[in-house]
Design a protein around this motif. Sequence first.
Motif, mmCIF file in Angstrom:
data_model
loop_
_atom_site.group_PDB
_atom_site.id
_atom_site.type_symbol
_atom_site.label_atom_id
_atom_site.label_comp_id
_atom_site.label_asym_id
_atom_site.label_seq_id
_atom_site.Cartn_x
_atom_site.Cartn_y
_atom_site.Cartn_z
ATOM 1 N N ALA A 175 37.917 33.599 33.621
ATOM 2 C CA ALA A 175 38.955 34.473 33.064
ATOM 3 C C ALA A 175 40.154 34.551 34.001
ATOM 4 C CB ALA A 175 38.385 35.866 32.808
ATOM 5 N N ALA A 176 39.869 34.666 35.311
ATOM 6 C CA ALA A 176 40.951 34.723 36.302
ATOM 7 C C ALA A 176 41.683 33.389 36.397
ATOM 8 C CB ALA A 176 40.376 35.115 37.661
ATOM 9 N N LEU A 177 40.940 32.301 36.353
ATOM 10 C CA LEU A 177 41.544 30.962 36.417
ATOM 11 C C LEU A 177 42.427 30.700 35.202
ATOM 12 C CD1 LEU A 177 38.392 29.004 37.640
ATOM 13 C CD2 LEU A 177 40.513 29.284 38.951
ATOM 14 N N GLU A 178 41.949 31.138 34.042
ATOM 15 C CA GLU A 178 42.732 30.937 32.815
ATOM 16 C C GLU A 178 44.024 31.753 32.849
ATOM 17 O OE1 GLU A 178 41.873 30.670 28.031
ATOM 18 O OE2 GLU A 178 40.674 32.045 29.246
ATOM 19 N N LYS B 148 45.647 32.574 35.415
ATOM 20 C CA LYS B 148 46.543 31.931 36.393
ATOM 21 C C LYS B 148 47.049 30.583 35.881
ATOM 22 C CE LYS B 148 48.162 31.956 40.735
ATOM 23 N NZ LYS B 148 49.055 32.978 41.272
ATOM 24 N N GLY B 149 46.436 30.069 34.809
ATOM 25 C CA GLY B 149 46.849 28.793 34.245
ATOM 26 C C GLY B 149 46.295 27.580 34.962
ATOM 27 N N VAL B 150 45.182 27.750 35.684
ATOM 28 C CA VAL B 150 44.624 26.638 36.456
ATOM 29 C C VAL B 150 43.181 26.310 36.074
ATOM 30 C CG1 VAL B 150 46.160 26.989 38.435
ATOM 31 C CG2 VAL B 150 43.961 28.216 38.323
ATOM 32 N N LEU B 151 42.699 26.869 34.966
ATOM 33 C CA LEU B 151 41.306 26.617 34.575
ATOM 34 C C LEU B 151 41.067 25.138 34.301
ATOM 35 C CD1 LEU B 151 38.469 27.558 33.834
ATOM 36 C CD2 LEU B 151 39.300 28.129 31.546
ATOM 37 N N SER B 152 42.005 24.499 33.638
ATOM 38 C CA SER B 152 41.817 23.096 33.258
ATOM 39 C C SER B 152 41.760 22.161 34.463
ATOM 40 C CB SER B 152 42.942 22.652 32.318
ATOM 41 O OG SER B 152 44.201 22.773 32.960
ATOM 42 N N SER B 153 42.290 22.595 35.596
ATOM 43 C CA SER B 153 42.300 21.740 36.792
ATOM 44 C C SER B 153 41.263 22.160 37.826
ATOM 45 C CB SER B 153 43.689 21.774 37.438
ATOM 46 O OG SER B 153 44.035 23.095 37.834
ATOM 47 N N THR B 154 40.376 23.088 37.445
ATOM 48 C CA THR B 154 39.355 23.599 38.368
ATOM 49 C C THR B 154 37.962 23.323 37.807
ATOM 50 O OG1 THR B 154 40.865 25.408 38.981
ATOM 51 C CG2 THR B 154 38.557 25.608 39.671
ATOM 52 N N LEU C 9 42.544 33.372 44.540
ATOM 53 C CA LEU C 9 43.684 32.568 44.094
ATOM 54 C C LEU C 9 44.965 32.976 44.804
ATOM 55 C CD1 LEU C 9 42.867 32.395 40.283
ATOM 56 C CD2 LEU C 9 42.973 30.448 41.858
ATOM 57 N N GLU C 10 45.059 34.236 45.180
ATOM 58 C CA GLU C 10 46.225 34.700 45.951
ATOM 59 C C GLU C 10 46.149 34.219 47.399
ATOM 60 O OE1 GLU C 10 46.025 38.900 45.513
ATOM 61 O OE2 GLU C 10 46.903 38.917 43.483
ATOM 62 N N THR C 11 44.930 34.080 47.917
ATOM 63 C CA THR C 11 44.726 33.679 49.312
ATOM 64 C C THR C 11 44.861 32.170 49.499
ATOM 65 O OG1 THR C 11 43.194 35.535 49.613
ATOM 66 C CG2 THR C 11 43.137 33.778 51.274
ATOM 67 N N PHE C 12 44.309 31.413 48.544
ATOM 68 C CA PHE C 12 44.289 29.952 48.673
ATOM 69 C C PHE C 12 45.126 29.312 47.565
ATOM 70 C CE2 PHE C 12 40.171 31.543 50.268
ATOM 71 C CZ PHE C 12 40.272 31.130 51.598
ATOM 72 N N PRO C 13 46.176 28.615 47.946
ATOM 73 C CA PRO C 13 47.041 28.002 46.937
ATOM 74 C C PRO C 13 46.351 26.901 46.137
ATOM 75 C CG PRO C 13 47.664 27.275 49.145
ATOM 76 C CD PRO C 13 46.675 28.364 49.316
ATOM 77 N N ARG C 14 45.308 26.314 46.721
ATOM 78 C CA ARG C 14 44.591 25.244 46.012
ATOM 79 C C ARG C 14 43.080 25.468 46.095
ATOM 80 N NH1 ARG C 14 43.825 19.140 48.351
ATOM 81 N NH2 ARG C 14 41.987 18.630 47.094
ATOM 82 N N ILE C 15 42.473 25.605 44.927
ATOM 83 C CA ILE C 15 41.021 25.697 44.819
ATOM 84 C C ILE C 15 40.598 24.657 43.783
ATOM 85 C CG2 ILE C 15 39.048 27.120 44.114
ATOM 86 C CD1 ILE C 15 40.638 29.580 45.019
#
Length: 297
Positions: free
Chosen positions: A231-234, A236-242, A209-215
Amino acid sequence: IKKAQEKYFWVIFLIQVMQGKFIDAVRLPTHTRMIGATYTTLSDPFYETINDEIQMQIKSNGDLLLVRDPGQDQERQNQEIEDMLNKGIELLIVNPVDYVGVTPALEKAREKGVPVILIDSKVDDPELVTCTITSNNYGAGLLDARHLISQTKNARIVLLSNSDSFSSWDRLSGFCQTLTKSGNDYRILELRDCGGELNRAMRAMVQLLETFPRIDVVMAVNEQAALGAMAALEEKGVLSSTLVYSVDGSPEAKALISEGLMTATSAQSPLRIGRMAAEVVMKITNTIENTDHNRHL
């Protein structure tokens, strides 16, 4: 008179035994067979379920199952296999940490004449294995890919693998090859080894997530890796969009899918694999027993 009564009692007792009236109370000594089992890790519910099924069958047959958990360490697994061989196991059930690294232990099993049942994997030298019981890992990856194709025609994807596991490569091959054949715009950003472990997957996902701004999509080789990534996505606040994909089909994963947190998982049946393994164990041990019996005739 007393001695005569005692003699009369034992005569009656023996007659009754011969007639089968005391057959449940009188047990002839039986040979308890020792069977060894070792899995990549028993912290994964998938392997825990397989082992429970095998354990239940072996115990009901009056035999003993020695179980070892190497904790994803192949050197430790090899040492544990050697230890079980020295204890006199007559059959070995193994899910290797590293399908190549397990070779020395399998060679020792062959030297001692101990049959090997391979669970949910392949090995570098198939000649060292008596029987392999596995699910269609390539097909599991293929099913995840088909679901993704039905959701979107373009995506940036990261893969979480277990480099030591042959089943991991099969799953990712099925996934990636199916996406390639679709002709859609899918881009694999990176393949990251996490050993199929929750904590390592979480750390790997943080770095990705630090390397790629969009996954857009995470494809994890098993559900422990998927949980770590989530857990990492959550955080970062991006779990719902991944979109998060995995393989195994555990009750926990199904619950997460129902809650809309995980996208999909290709279900395998550890119960079925465990039952099949138990059936093979019984067939092989019965063959060994009959062979031993014939040698004594």
